[in-house]
Design an enzyme around this catalytic site. Structure first.
Site, PDB file in Angstrom:
ATOM      1  N   GLU A 312      81.087  23.781  78.130  1.00 44.81           N
ATOM      2  CA  GLU A 312      81.129  22.308  78.098  1.00 44.81           C
ATOM      3  C   GLU A 312      79.881  21.798  77.409  1.00 44.81           C
ATOM      4  O   GLU A 312      78.820  22.408  77.527  1.00 44.81           O
ATOM      5  CB  GLU A 312      81.125  21.752  79.536  1.00 44.81           C
ATOM      6  N   LYS A 314      76.591  19.861  77.113  1.00 44.19           N
ATOM      7  CA  LYS A 314      75.621  19.455  78.136  1.00 44.19           C
ATOM      8  C   LYS A 314      74.990  18.144  77.676  1.00 44.19           C
ATOM      9  O   LYS A 314      74.169  18.117  76.757  1.00 44.19           O
ATOM     10  CB  LYS A 314      74.550  20.536  78.324  1.00 44.19           C
ATOM     11  N   ARG A 319      72.602  12.377  85.947  1.00 37.28           N
ATOM     12  CA  ARG A 319      73.782  12.781  86.698  1.00 37.28           C
ATOM     13  C   ARG A 319      74.238  11.633  87.592  1.00 37.28           C
ATOM     14  O   ARG A 319      73.415  10.949  88.194  1.00 37.28           O
ATOM     15  CB  ARG A 319      73.465  13.994  87.553  1.00 37.28           C
ATOM     16  N   GLU A 367      78.044  12.775  83.952  1.00 35.41           N
ATOM     17  CA  GLU A 367      76.745  12.479  83.371  1.00 35.41           C
ATOM     18  C   GLU A 367      76.842  11.093  82.744  1.00 35.41           C
ATOM     19  O   GLU A 367      77.787  10.797  82.002  1.00 35.41           O
ATOM     20  CB  GLU A 367      76.408  13.548  82.315  1.00 35.41           C
ATOM     21  N   GLU A 466      72.280  18.354  74.626  1.00 41.44           N
ATOM     22  CA  GLU A 466      71.132  19.233  74.853  1.00 41.44           C
ATOM     23  C   GLU A 466      71.489  20.693  74.666  1.00 41.44           C
ATOM     24  O   GLU A 466      70.613  21.546  74.613  1.00 41.44           O
ATOM     25  CB  GLU A 466      70.730  19.085  76.323  1.00 41.44           C
ATOM     26  N   LYS A 471      80.603  27.619  82.210  1.00 40.46           N
ATOM     27  CA  LYS A 471      81.062  27.673  83.606  1.00 40.46           C
ATOM     28  C   LYS A 471      82.226  28.636  83.764  1.00 40.46           C
ATOM     29  O   LYS A 471      83.164  28.614  82.934  1.00 40.46           O
ATOM     30  CB  LYS A 471      81.510  26.279  84.055  1.00 40.46           C
ATOM     31  N   LYS A 488      73.185  27.146  82.171  1.00 37.86           N
ATOM     32  CA  LYS A 488      72.824  26.124  81.175  1.00 37.86           C
ATOM     33  C   LYS A 488      72.180  26.810  79.979  1.00 37.86           C
ATOM     34  O   LYS A 488      71.307  27.656  80.136  1.00 37.86           O
ATOM     35  CB  LYS A 488      71.955  25.025  81.766  1.00 37.86           C
TER      36      LYS A 488
HETATM   37  P1  ATP Z   1      68.778  21.188  87.592  1.00 35.11           P
HETATM   38  O1  ATP Z   1      69.673  20.008  87.775  1.00 35.11           O
HETATM   39  O2  ATP Z   1      69.501  22.423  87.206  1.00 35.11           O
HETATM   40  O3  ATP Z   1      67.757  21.350  88.672  1.00 35.11           O
HETATM   41  P2  ATP Z   1      67.463  19.623  85.727  1.00 35.11           P
HETATM   42  O4  ATP Z   1      67.603  18.465  86.656  1.00 35.11           O
HETATM   43  O5  ATP Z   1      66.138  19.879  85.097  1.00 35.11           O
HETATM   44  O6  ATP Z   1      67.909  20.944  86.368  1.00 35.11           O
HETATM   45  P3  ATP Z   1      68.967  20.282  83.453  1.00 35.11           P
HETATM   46  O7  ATP Z   1      68.196  21.520  83.357  1.00 35.11           O
HETATM   47  O8  ATP Z   1      68.887  19.380  82.269  1.00 35.11           O
HETATM   48  O9  ATP Z   1      68.601  19.390  84.662  1.00 35.11           O
HETATM   49  O10 ATP Z   1      70.511  20.684  83.684  1.00 35.11           O
HETATM   50  C1  ATP Z   1      71.395  20.329  84.651  1.00 35.11           C
HETATM   51  C2  ATP Z   1      71.922  18.900  84.502  1.00 35.11           C
HETATM   52  O11 ATP Z   1      72.688  18.732  83.298  1.00 35.11           O
HETATM   53  C3  ATP Z   1      72.944  18.514  85.562  1.00 35.11           C
HETATM   54  O12 ATP Z   1      72.336  18.210  86.780  1.00 35.11           O
HETATM   55  C4  ATP Z   1      73.636  17.332  84.922  1.00 35.11           C
HETATM   56  O13 ATP Z   1      72.920  16.156  85.192  1.00 35.11           O
HETATM   57  C5  ATP Z   1      73.520  17.588  83.431  1.00 35.11           C
HETATM   58  N1  ATP Z   1      74.806  17.845  82.735  1.00 35.11           N
HETATM   59  C6  ATP Z   1      75.117  17.396  81.509  1.00 35.11           C
HETATM   60  N2  ATP Z   1      76.315  17.805  81.128  1.00 35.11           N
HETATM   61  C7  ATP Z   1      76.836  18.545  82.121  1.00 35.11           C
HETATM   62  C8  ATP Z   1      78.061  19.243  82.307  1.00 35.11           C
HETATM   63  N3  ATP Z   1      78.993  19.291  81.361  1.00 35.11           N
HETATM   64  N4  ATP Z   1      78.225  19.891  83.478  1.00 35.11           N
HETATM   65  C9  ATP Z   1      77.281  19.877  84.439  1.00 35.11           C
HETATM   66  N5  ATP Z   1      76.093  19.228  84.322  1.00 35.11           N
HETATM   67  C10 ATP Z   1      75.875  18.565  83.165  1.00 35.11           C
END
Ligand code: ATP
Length: 657
Positions: A312, A314, A319, A367, A466, A471, A488
């Site tokens: 997917e 990102k 969130r 998101e 990003e 998944k 991720k």
């Molecule tokens: P984490 O939430 O893993 O602690 P983080 O807050 O630093 O880390 P990221 O490392 O940027 O965030 O990655 C996770 C976040 O990416 C998710 O919490 C969500 O907000 C965002 N995200 C964006 N696209 C998606 C997607 N397709 N599926 C799940 N999350 C996504």
């Protein structure tokens, strides 16, 4: 006899409880009698004992002893005790918080004790804790009537009353109320009431320990009433019962983070009733599933093995967990379960436009991304972060947003979390309508070839994303877990260390030269959730703009403490000029991780006397959406170190081929 006792007694019809092999007897050792209101002093003594102990196991034991008495003697007051222990005035997501300024509290102490404000101010400079000052300042007000001893219920109601008073005009009323609380305090009560009022309880009790204590208390009380003569805290049976109970309580709380509901289910149905009694519920934000970082396309293929997976996009926004009840009320929560309705009134208003007629109630994971309406494209996170936290008027909304939905956790009164992602995704697409630029499904492609992942990744990056979230299609929704079934893959991972690190600022060094007047460097720590410690991971002095340093200095000054907390783990050679309360998380990028003789992150895990540190750390930004306990954990630091090692070894192997 309370309902709980009756329920528990059904397990065994014998009369009153017997002595167990435990040192604490919930009836004999309690300072109040069955059915009485719990004296606040009993809770204050528990807080004091916890504060004096830095060992996690001891803290759990102390707290669980007190809770056993609460469960056995005054079960209705259990949630109130828990909220007071955590310094909350209700479920965290409702956001009712105390944070009275020092000046109000100082005025109240003056009025209650007859001391002069100037004396209190200079004592505060020295001690840094108004709680201790209130405790040691003797009340010398002439009282017509001796105030009644405070109870847990009264203190809670009064704190709540003060928190609900809004506006400047309420200042004098607040002073009056605080004063009357202080006047009624005995022994150490004033210390904790004043700290609660200022929003800083500072006893070092993490929520995970509290949940473990609740579980332990219930297991013991059930055994106590069952009068199992062989019941001993040393027995293997007890230990495994305890472990399972702690797991059950923690996961129930992750599904439904509301202590009122958790306690009522526990009291009515016991630990075994949690699975059924604490399911996700509209209006209560559940803790989100999280992803593990991965360093490259090869690693993804290796980690998923036989599992089929989807890639997917990102999206780089915030969130959002959106709930809607059958009656049509909508809610929106952040990654951190904060209510963000004030920030996204437009989203809440419009969400109904995207649902199909048969969709009545739901919990949606998505998101929320800044959107360029003219160019019809995604805007960077930095643009979203300029959106105001509170908007009332639509005219105020300058940054438009688009939702990218990627999961559906609950639909029409049914939880979907046990279904595989493939099914949840299908139901999601069946239940909502896409509206370009407003509500879209996260773009995805199910692939199994290395080259295809690379292709989707390039496509995602071209579309201002990003990177990818990869998944497993057969995975369930693992609440609150950093799951191995979600990986991720950020474009930045492809070089450098993998993920950025979210660390907590615990100290600072005075700035020199251009930085004089501000802090010039900081000491940062990761969080060891096993031992509930903040362990230093790096010193940080680069990546800041001048205005950042000033803003950090102003903010952190307010959180200065006299000495480091017992749960800060550091080497003396790194001792900073000032220490802070662990209150803020910063996102940091680094070149790599290395074993360190001075830093204490995951100390002893890889080498007995060494921890892990970040090399060449650079400051990126404040992470307002993470609590200190949600900072990168020591276990994650170890994983990052190991995966970097693995990669280096692979490269060396490749070179020698
Ligand atoms: P984490 O939430 O893993 O602690 P983080 O807050 O630093 O880390 P990221 O490392 O940027 O965030 O990655 C996770 C976040 O990416 C998710 O919490 C969500 O907000 C965002 N995200 C964006 N696209 C998606 C997607 N397709 N599926 C799940 N999350 C996504």
């Amino acid at each position: 006899m309370s309902e709980t006792q009756q329920r528990l007694l059904k397990l065994n019809r014998m009369a009153s409880p017997i002595k167990t092999k435990l040192a604490y007897d919930p009836v004999a050792h309690a300072t109040w009698k069955e059915g009485e209101s719990i004296p606040y002093l009993a809770l204050a003594h528990t807080l004091r004992d916890i504060e004096q102990n830095s060992s996690r196991l001891k803290m759990i034991e102390i707290l669980s002893n007190f809770l056993q008495s609460v469960i056995y003697l005054s079960p209705k007051e259990l949630p109130t005790c828990i909220y007071l222990m955590l310094n909350q005035l209700g479920p965290a997501y409702q956001g009712l918080e105390l944070g009275l300024g020092d000046s109000i509290i100082m005025k109240a102490i003056c009025l209650a004790t007859g001391r002069q404000e100037s004396h209190i101010k200079s004592e505060l400079k020295e001690k840094g804790d108004l709680g201790l000052i209130a405790e040691t300042s003797r009340v010398n007000q002439t009282l017509l009537f001796k105030p009644k001893p405070l109870t847990v219920q009264v203190v809670f109601e009064r704190l709540k009353g003060i928190a609900e008073m809004k506006g400047q005009s309420t200042q004098s009323k607040k002073v009056e109320r605080v004063q009357s609380l202080i006047v009624a305090c005995r022994e150490c009560e004033a210390r904790y009431i004043v700290r609660s009022l200022s929003g800083k309880l500072r006893i070092g009790l993490a929520e995970q320990s509290l949940l473990a204590s609740v579980a332990r208390a219930f297991v013991i009380v059930e055994n106590y009433i069952r009068k199992d003569k062989n019941f001993s805290p040393e027995s293997e049976k007890f230990k495994s019962e305890l472990e399972a109970a702690a797991e059950a309580v923690k996961s129930a709380y992750n599904r439904l983070p509301n202590y009122d509901i958790l306690c009522s289910v526990l009291l009515e149905k016991g630990i075994d009733g949690l699975e059924e009694g604490c399911q996700s519920m509209i209006s209560v934000p559940l803790k989100p599933m999280l992803a593990q970082p991965s360093k490259g396309v090869e690693e993804v293929i290796k980690k998923f093995g036989e599992h089929k997976f989807t890639c997917e996009f990102k999206y780089d926004g915030e969130r959002a967990q959106i709930h809607r009840s059958e009656s049509g009320k909508s809610y929106i929560f952040s990654r951190n379960q904060e209510d963000t309705a004030g920030k996204y009134p437009d989203v809440l208003r419009e969400i109904a436009d995207y649902i199909k007629p048969e969709t009545k109630s739901f919990i949606l994971d998505c998101e929320c991304v800044a959107w360029d309406v003219q160019e019809k494209r995604i805007l960077p996170f930095q643009v979203l972060s300029t959106r105001k936290r509170k908007t009332v008027d639509d005219d105020e909304i300058k940054v438009k947003v688009c939702l990218f939905a990627f999961d559906l956790l609950h639909l029409n009164d049914k939880s979907l979390i046990k279904l595989p992602l493939q099914d949840r995704r299908e139901i999601l697409k069946r239940s909502f309508n896409e509206t370009p630029g407003k509500f879209m499904f996260a773009q995805s492609r199910d692939v199994d070839q290395l080259e295809d992942i690379q292709e989707v990744l390039d496509e995602a990056v071209k579309n201002q994303c990003e990177g990818l979230m990869v998944k497993a299609l057969d995975s369930t929704y693992e609440i609150a877990k950093r799951s191995q079934y979600w990986l991720k893959l950020k474009k930045d991972y492809l070089e450098g260390v993998g993920d950025t690190v979210d660390a907590v600022v615990i100290g600072a060094y005075y700035g020199k030269g251009k930085r004089t007047g501000n802090y010039g460097g900081f000491l940062l720590a990761c969080y060891d959730d096993e031992n509930e410690q903040f362990q230093t991971v790096c010193k940080l002095g680069t990546g800041f703009k001048d205005e950042d340093l000033e803003a950090h200095t102003n903010f952190l000054k307010e959180h200065m403490i006299e000495k480091p907390k017992s749960y800060y783990v550091y080497d003396d050679s790194l001792r900073p000029d000032v220490w802070f309360e662990a209150v803020q998380v910063w996102e940091i990028k680094c070149a790599d991780l290395s074993l360190s003789p001075v830093h204490r992150a995951a100390v002893g895990v890889l080498e007995s006397k060494k921890g892990i540190s970040l090399r060449f750390p650079r400051y990126l930004r404040v992470r307002d959406d993470k609590k200190p306990e949600e900072a990168t954990s020591s276990a994650q630091i170890v994983e990052m170190y190991n995966s970097q090692e693995m990669l280096q070894n692979n490269n060396t192997e490749n070179r020698s081929d």
